[in-house]
Scaffold this motif. Structure first.
Motif, PDB file in Angstrom:
ATOM      1  N   LYS A  28       0.699  -1.430   0.026  1.00 13.92           N
ATOM      2  CA  LYS A  28       0.085  -0.120  -0.007  1.00 13.92           C
ATOM      3  C   LYS A  28       0.928   1.397   0.081  1.00 13.92           C
ATOM      4  O   LYS A  28       0.792   2.130   1.024  1.00 13.92           O
ATOM      5  N   SER A  46      -0.402   1.692  -4.507  1.00  8.84           N
ATOM      6  CA  SER A  46      -1.383   2.403  -3.713  1.00  8.84           C
ATOM      7  C   SER A  46      -2.544   1.856  -3.950  1.00  8.84           C
ATOM      8  O   SER A  46      -3.614   2.327  -3.325  1.00  8.84           O
ATOM      9  N   SER A  47      -3.052   1.480  -5.185  1.00 10.11           N
ATOM     10  CA  SER A  47      -4.444   1.140  -5.605  1.00 10.11           C
ATOM     11  C   SER A  47      -4.707  -0.254  -6.029  1.00 10.11           C
ATOM     12  O   SER A  47      -3.750  -0.729  -6.909  1.00 10.11           O
TER      13      SER A  47
END
Length: 121
Positions: A28, A46-47
């Motif tokens: 993350k 991050s996604s």
């Protein structure tokens, strides 16, 4: 030893698809790798829907973590000759940003190692 471009091509494969989703759950974050001071690669975990590796700093200096090292040190980390934590303690690896992400680099390197082409020797 694998070249920097081969390592990041393998990392790109490692973060694609379900492997990327699994890594994203653990990691993350956004990382910029600066190799030899001039080769820059970005890792975006991050996604869960858009995990990727790109050449250059795609975060415009807003990455969660910046990793600075030489191509030799990156090769040693990929080949398990040295752990990222050991490289940091010995001054071979410089870290800027979130230290908790730096501690999770081993998972990303392990996934990358599995995608590297193997030598036939």
């Amino acid at each position: 030893m694998s070249s920097t471009s081969e390592v990041f091509a393998a990392m790109s494969e490692a973060v694609a698809g379900n492997g990327g989703k699994s890594l994203q759950r653990k990691f993350k974050g956004k990382v910029v790798f600066v190799i030899n001071g001039d080769n820059v690669y970005s890792l975006d975990l991050s996604s869960p829907t858009d995990c990727k590796v790109a050449e250059g700093d795609i975060f415009d200096g807003k990455a969660d973590l910046q990793v600075l090292c030489t191509e030799e040190v990156m090769g040693k980390m990929i080949n398990k000759e040295i752990q990222p934590q050991q490289a940091f303690m010995k001054g071979m690896l410089k870290i800027k940003g979130k230290m908790n992400l730096a501690m999770k680099l081993t998972a990303v390197l392990a996934a990358t190692r599995k995608k590297l082409p193997t030598s036939k020797l």
